[in-house]
Structure formats: structure tokens, C-alpha cells
Design an enzyme around this catalytic site. Structure first.
Site, mmCIF file in Angstrom:
data_model
loop_
_atom_site.group_PDB
_atom_site.id
_atom_site.type_symbol
_atom_site.label_atom_id
_atom_site.label_comp_id
_atom_site.label_asym_id
_atom_site.label_seq_id
_atom_site.Cartn_x
_atom_site.Cartn_y
_atom_site.Cartn_z
ATOM 1 N N LYS A 240 4.760 8.094 18.823
ATOM 2 C CA LYS A 240 5.138 7.550 20.135
ATOM 3 C C LYS A 240 4.154 6.396 20.397
ATOM 4 O O LYS A 240 3.021 6.621 20.800
ATOM 5 C CB LYS A 240 4.998 8.644 21.203
ATOM 6 C CG LYS A 240 5.866 8.458 22.446
ATOM 7 C CD LYS A 240 5.681 7.170 23.186
ATOM 8 C CE LYS A 240 4.435 7.142 24.034
ATOM 9 N NZ LYS A 240 4.213 5.796 24.657
ATOM 10 N N GLY B 142 8.926 5.125 23.981
ATOM 11 C CA GLY B 142 9.133 5.747 25.286
ATOM 12 C C GLY B 142 7.897 5.691 26.159
ATOM 13 O O GLY B 142 6.848 5.179 25.744
ATOM 14 N N GLU C 107 -9.206 9.604 20.118
ATOM 15 C CA GLU C 107 -9.988 8.368 20.016
ATOM 16 C C GLU C 107 -9.889 7.704 21.375
ATOM 17 O O GLU C 107 -8.824 7.212 21.744
ATOM 18 C CB GLU C 107 -9.402 7.444 18.942
ATOM 19 C CG GLU C 107 -9.473 7.992 17.540
ATOM 20 C CD GLU C 107 -10.866 7.964 16.950
ATOM 21 O OE1 GLU C 107 -11.773 7.350 17.560
ATOM 22 O OE2 GLU C 107 -11.055 8.566 15.895
ATOM 23 N N CYS D 107 -11.675 -1.172 22.062
ATOM 24 C CA CYS D 107 -12.410 -0.005 22.572
ATOM 25 C C CYS D 107 -13.859 0.001 22.095
ATOM 26 O O CYS D 107 -14.736 0.492 22.787
ATOM 27 C CB CYS D 107 -11.706 1.270 22.171
ATOM 28 S SG CYS D 107 -11.287 1.283 20.437
ATOM 29 N N GLU E 25 -15.432 1.451 31.424
ATOM 30 C CA GLU E 25 -14.777 0.555 30.481
ATOM 31 C C GLU E 25 -13.941 -0.464 31.249
ATOM 32 O O GLU E 25 -13.202 -0.105 32.163
ATOM 33 C CB GLU E 25 -13.874 1.387 29.571
ATOM 34 C CG GLU E 25 -13.259 0.586 28.470
ATOM 35 C CD GLU E 25 -12.505 1.462 27.494
ATOM 36 O OE1 GLU E 25 -11.654 2.243 27.945
ATOM 37 O OE2 GLU E 25 -12.769 1.360 26.293
HETATM 38 P P1 NAD Z 1 -3.311 5.052 27.763
HETATM 39 O O1 NAD Z 1 -4.129 6.263 27.637
HETATM 40 O O2 NAD Z 1 -2.708 4.755 29.061
HETATM 41 O O3 NAD Z 1 -2.082 5.088 26.729
HETATM 42 C C1 NAD Z 1 -2.253 5.381 25.360
HETATM 43 C C2 NAD Z 1 -0.988 6.036 24.844
HETATM 44 O O4 NAD Z 1 -0.810 7.280 25.521
HETATM 45 C C3 NAD Z 1 0.288 5.247 25.097
HETATM 46 O O5 NAD Z 1 1.172 5.406 24.021
HETATM 47 C C4 NAD Z 1 0.849 5.898 26.341
HETATM 48 O O6 NAD Z 1 2.231 5.755 26.466
HETATM 49 C C5 NAD Z 1 0.482 7.345 26.097
HETATM 50 N N1 NAD Z 1 0.413 8.172 27.311
HETATM 51 C C6 NAD Z 1 0.138 7.781 28.587
HETATM 52 N N2 NAD Z 1 0.192 8.845 29.425
HETATM 53 C C7 NAD Z 1 0.496 9.932 28.656
HETATM 54 C C8 NAD Z 1 0.673 11.311 28.925
HETATM 55 N N3 NAD Z 1 0.566 11.817 30.158
HETATM 56 N N4 NAD Z 1 0.957 12.138 27.890
HETATM 57 C C9 NAD Z 1 1.050 11.673 26.635
HETATM 58 N N5 NAD Z 1 0.906 10.369 26.311
HETATM 59 C C10 NAD Z 1 0.628 9.506 27.314
HETATM 60 O O7 NAD Z 1 -4.208 3.889 27.224
HETATM 61 P P2 NAD Z 1 -3.820 2.358 27.066
HETATM 62 O O8 NAD Z 1 -3.919 1.694 28.376
HETATM 63 O O9 NAD Z 1 -2.542 2.249 26.330
HETATM 64 O O10 NAD Z 1 -4.989 1.883 26.083
HETATM 65 C C11 NAD Z 1 -6.233 1.475 26.529
HETATM 66 C C12 NAD Z 1 -7.252 2.589 26.336
HETATM 67 O O11 NAD Z 1 -7.259 3.054 24.997
HETATM 68 C C13 NAD Z 1 -8.635 2.120 26.596
HETATM 69 O O12 NAD Z 1 -9.301 3.049 27.410
HETATM 70 C C14 NAD Z 1 -9.286 2.082 25.223
HETATM 71 O O13 NAD Z 1 -10.646 2.223 25.171
HETATM 72 C C15 NAD Z 1 -8.590 3.158 24.515
HETATM 73 N N6 NAD Z 1 -8.620 2.928 23.080
HETATM 74 C C16 NAD Z 1 -9.439 3.683 22.291
HETATM 75 C C17 NAD Z 1 -9.495 3.470 20.929
HETATM 76 C C18 NAD Z 1 -10.365 4.289 20.007
HETATM 77 O O14 NAD Z 1 -10.172 4.260 18.815
HETATM 78 N N7 NAD Z 1 -11.311 5.031 20.505
HETATM 79 C C19 NAD Z 1 -8.712 2.485 20.376
HETATM 80 C C20 NAD Z 1 -7.896 1.726 21.208
HETATM 81 C C21 NAD Z 1 -7.854 1.982 22.555
#
Ligand code: NAD
Length: 462
Positions: free
Chosen positions: A170, A201, A245, A279, A369
Site C-alpha cells: 500500500k 489507497g 521505519e 527522514c 521533525e
Molecule cells: P504517514 O505516516 O502519514 O504515511 C506513511 C504511509 O502510511 C502512507 O502510505 C499512508 O497512507 C499510510 N498510513 C497513514 N495512516 C495510516 C493508518 N492509520 N494505518 C495504516 N497506514 C496509514 O507519513 P508520510 O507523511 O507519508 O511520510 C513522512 C514521514 O515518514 C516522516 O515522518 C518521515 O520521517 C517518515 N519517514 C521515515 C523513513 C525511515 O526510513 N525511517 C523514511 C521515509 C519517511
């Protein structure tokens, strides 16, 4: 504008049962460039069933054959590298040269690394009178963010497939087109139906349904700490494996003996690349008080050079969040030396490369962050103070240390509570374990450590 109606399930593009859709927007000009299905829980269930049905066959496939498929996948991605770079630029907004050099090239290298690891890995070992089998964990639910859209997918799918797991992906709602390209490459290399499935989605709908699905054995999530915490709780409740992550607030520690100009230059480049949406970016620069003013001037000048080079942020919401952080930093007493919260352009989700000076460790911009092109420069008194500041957040994803002698930097790095540290500008290594200490996550991706996440052991005693 292209309208797609398919999800990739059980080896074919199939219309989604859900009629909901997601609009994909080009963040550089705010135009809608595509529409993809927003899968519902029923679609997720169909995909998980396909992955479950495909599991016994794929798990029993000899590692050498899995390795061959991964090598073919690497080649299929390499053949599409221009299309990948253009697609990432269209939906994420990163400059094309960066999309080519990083967004397309790194996942190709990672896919290649797993072709080699799958071929050479000891899936059986002898421990005294036991034979230990390293078996696939099962069906993997992979949930990925938009910031490195293909890398995040490959960093999960390639080791999972190498291990003999099957996958339901997803991807982030902002960047589904890159995920579709990946599914096309998978299709091209002829993986058995159901081994890899893609459901585009919304997070709280499709993502949540995937994380909660009882037939998913491992949830591998990359994204925000807030969502990661919820996914960890769901997985804990079901006693299923989870890899997280999450976010970071990494420190770039410039020790007094370092080449200051070089360290500041590389440090600013690190924060500005991908518009700060990395990140592991070193968003806190720590400088000794005797060299602080010089470092701030250097950082401001370096950041200004990125004004015309930097891409937009991924969305209006992300731009607004980043601007809000800059304003909060100024309200809490930081000094603006480059950039600022105003929009630099009439169109697109741009934020100016920004440097905040006189940031103190307790300020929000030093703790939370930001995920935008914003660098905070902090002053330290001595090495112990630097260490306290470097380790003084809830995160521990990455970092950097600069010193005149490598050994001095290494000695400092050993004391940092973080998952990876670049010494005097060390290069990214796609085979080194990547992951967080503290609230930056659980588990590791990339290389042999990434493969181990998708394996479980069975001991046979003789
Ligand atoms: P996010 O947590 O909003 O979304 C990440 C993913 O989770 C997306 O696919 C989203 O659709 C899904 N998601 C959102 N709500 C969900 C739920 N309730 N249940 C299941 N899935 C859900 O994050 P973002 O805004 O897409 O990405 C930015 C964040 O990701 C930043 O905080 C960044 O630091 C982190 N990040 C971490 C790494 C790492 O390797 N540590 C890498 C990239 C990004």
C-alpha cells in the site's frame, strides 16, 4: 490527466471493487496529473488472499531462482529508469537530475543487492546438533511513504521476495504512479501470480485494513512516528511481526578540529536535497561556540544557493506544516538568516531554503521533525555538551560527525544514540543496515540485516 482503474492483484490489473479514487497532483504546478483507485477493505482482502495462496509455492522456490527473478527485476527497473525519474518528478516534484541520480538509481542498486544476497545467503546453518532453517515469515503488508517513493518500496519488496515471502503493498497516496511502475516491472519479469500485489489507497482505509488483516504475518511500515505507533499497537494486539521505519531529527556534529567550510557545505546540501523531505536528514547542525558565527554565515550563504535549485514540497499540507514550523521557530527566539516562511513562488508548493540560527535544544524546531528545507544551527560549549544535545531528542535515525582526524569523529560517533553516522562525509551504502534507535523505529532495512527481517528460524535437533 490519466485515469487508471486497476489494482495489481494476483498477477493482473483488476478493477477495484471500491469506486473511490485518489487524485495525483504535480506539486510544482498544482495540476492534477492522474487518478488512481482508492482501494477499500474488500480490495485489500482480495490482495491478501492472493498473497496467501501464492505463499507456499514462492516459499518453496529455490533461493537461486528467487535470486534470478530479482536480477531480472533489477534489469526491468534499469530499463525504465528514465520513466521512473520522470514519474517521481511529476508526482513528488524533485528536480529531474535528483530523480535520475537518486530516486531511480538507488532502488536499482538495492534490487541488485538482493539478487546477490538471495543467491549467497545461508538459508540453513548448523549449530551443534541442530540444523537451523531460515524460513520466510509469510505474507508481508508493506506500507510506504512518498518521500523516496521507489526506494521505500524496493527496500521492503526486494528482501521480502528474496526471503520467500509474498507481498501486498500500500504505497503513499501522493505517489501511487511510481508504485504502479514498480508493479509493471514485477509483471514483466513474470513473478508467479499473487507473489506481489499492489493496492493504492488511503492510509486510514486501505493502509489500516492491511495492517489489521489477520492473514498478514508481518507489517513493514515506513512513515511518521504517529502512524507507526498505531501500527505497532495493532501488530502487538495480534502478536504479529512489525518493522517500523519512522521519523528523525538527526544531528550534524562539527567538532572544533573539522574543516568547517566543507562540513557546513555538505551539511546544508544534505538538508536541502529532496527539499528536506528525508527522514535521515541532518537537520540540526551543532557547532562549537568559538566557530559558531562563522558557521552561521557559511550556512546562510550555502542555503541561498539552493533558492533556484530546490523542488517544491510534496503537497500544500506539507508546505503549510513546514511554514508553521519556521514561524514557530522564530516565535520561540530563533534568528532567521536565510529563507523564511513566505512563499517564494506564486505557483507550486515551494518553501525557501531556510536557516535558523540561535536555536537552543529545547525549541520545537530542535525537537520535532520538520520534513522540509529547514536547517537549525545550535551552539555547544564543549564535547560533552555536543553529545548531550545530539542525543537529546526522542529520535535516533542518523547523524554525522566531522573532525580533523577520523578517529576523533569515530570516538564521538560511538557515543551517539542513533542508527547510522556518516564520518567526515562518508557516502550512503545501500548494503549497510538502515533503521532507528529510540522512537525512530524498530528493525532494520537494506543488506543482510534487511533480509533477516523477513525470515524466521526453525531448529531441527539431531
Ligand atoms: P504517514 O505516516 O502519514 O504515511 C506513511 C504511509 O502510511 C502512507 O502510505 C499512508 O497512507 C499510510 N498510513 C497513514 N495512516 C495510516 C493508518 N492509520 N494505518 C495504516 N497506514 C496509514 O507519513 P508520510 O507523511 O507519508 O511520510 C513522512 C514521514 O515518514 C516522516 O515522518 C518521515 O520521517 C517518515 N519517514 C521515515 C523513513 C525511515 O526510513 N525511517 C523514511 C521515509 C519517511
Amino acid at each position: 490527466m490519466k485515469a487508471y482503474d486497476g489494482l495489481y492483484i494476483d498477477g493482473a490489473w483488476r478493477p477495484a471493487a471500491s469506486t473511490d479514487t485518489i487524485e495525483v497532483v504535480n506539486p510544482a504546478d498544482e495540476r492534477v496529473i492522474a487518478r488512481v483507485p482508492a482501494a477499500g477493505p474488500g480490495d485489500v482482502d482480495t490482495a491478501v488472499r492472493a498473497a496467501r495462496a501464492a505463499l507456499p509455492g514462492w516459499a518453496a522456490t529455490p533461493p537461486a531462482e528467487r535470486a534470478a527473478r530479482l536480477a531480472a527485476l533489477r534489469d526491468a527497473l534499469a530499463a525504465r529508469k528514465d520513466e521512473i525519474a520522470e514519474t517521481v518528478t511529476a508526482e513528488l516534484g524533485s528536480p529531474l537530475a535528483f530523480s535520475q541520480a537518486v530516486h531511480a538509481a538507488v532502488p536499482i542498486a538495492v534490487a541488485g543487492s538482493y539478487a546477490e544476497l538471495a543467491a549467497g545467503h545461508a538459508f540453513e546453518e548448523k549449530v551443534g546438533n541442530s540444523t537451523v532453517l531460515h524460513e520466510p515469515v509469510g505474507v508481508v503488508g508493506a506500507i510506504t511513504p512518498w518521500n523516496y517513493p521507489l526506494h521505500q518500496i524496493v527496500a521492503k519488496a526486494a528482501p521480502a521476495l528474496a526471503a520467500g515471502c509474498t507481498v501486498v503493498l500500500k504505497p503513499a497516496e501522493n505517489t501511487p504512479l511510481t508504485a504502479r511502475l514498480f508493479a509493471e516491472a514485477i509483471h514483466e519479469v513474470g513473478l508467479p501470480a499473487g507473489v506481489f500485489n499492489l493496492v493504492t489507497g488511503l492510509g486510514p482505509v486501505a493502509g489500516q485494513a492491511l495492517a489489521e488483516h489477520p492473514d498478514v504475518d508481518l507489517v513493514s511500515f515506513t512513515g511518521s512516528t504517529a502512524v507507526g505507533r498505531r501500527i505497532g499497537a495493532v501488530a502487538g494486539g495480534a502478536v504479529k511481526r512489525v518493522a517500523l521505519e519512522l521519523g528523525g531529527k538527526s544531528a550534524n556534529v562539527i567538532l572544533p578540529s573539522a574543516d568547517l567550510a566543507h562540513a557546513v557545505h555538505v551539511g546544508v546540501a544534505n538538508v536541502m536535497s529532496n527539499s528536506g523531505q528525508t527522514c535521515s536528514a541532518w537537520t540540526r547542525m551543532l557547532v562549537h561556540r568559538d566557530r559558531y558565527d562563522e558557521a552561521v554565515d557559511l550556512a546562510a550563504a550555502a542555503a541561498a544557493k539552493y533558492a533556484d535549485r530546490i523542488g517544491p514540497l510534496v503537497s500544500a499540507a506539507q508546505r503549510d506544516r513546514v511554514r508553521g514550523h519556521i514561524e514557530k521557530g522564530l516565535a520561540e527566539g530563533a534568528r532567521l538568516v536565510a529563507g523564511g516562511p513566505e512563499s517564494p513562488r506564486a505557483q507550486g508548493y515551494f518553501v525557501s531554503p531556510t536557516v535558523l540560527a540561535d536555536v537552543t535544544p529545547e525549541m520545537t524546531v530542535a525537537q520535532e521533525e520538520i520534513f522540509g528545507p529547514v536547517l537549525s544551527v545550535l551552539r555547544y560549549e564543549d564535547e560533552e555538551d555536543a553529545l548531550r544535545i545530539a542525543n537529546g531528542t526522542v529520535y535516533g535515525l542518523a547523524g554525522a560527525v566531522w573532525a580533523g582526524e577520523e578517529a576523533e569523529a569515530v570516538a564521538f560517533a560511538r557515543r551517539m544514540d542513533t542508527g547510522q553516522v556518516d564520518i567526515n562525509g562518508g557516502r550512503f551504502n545501500p548494503r549497510a543496515p538502515f533503521g532507528g534507535y529510540k522512537q525512530s523505529g524498530v528493525g532494520r532495512e537494506l543488506g543482510a540485516h534487511g533480509l533477516a527481517e523477513y525470515l524466521q528460524t526453525k531448529s531441527l535437533q539431531f
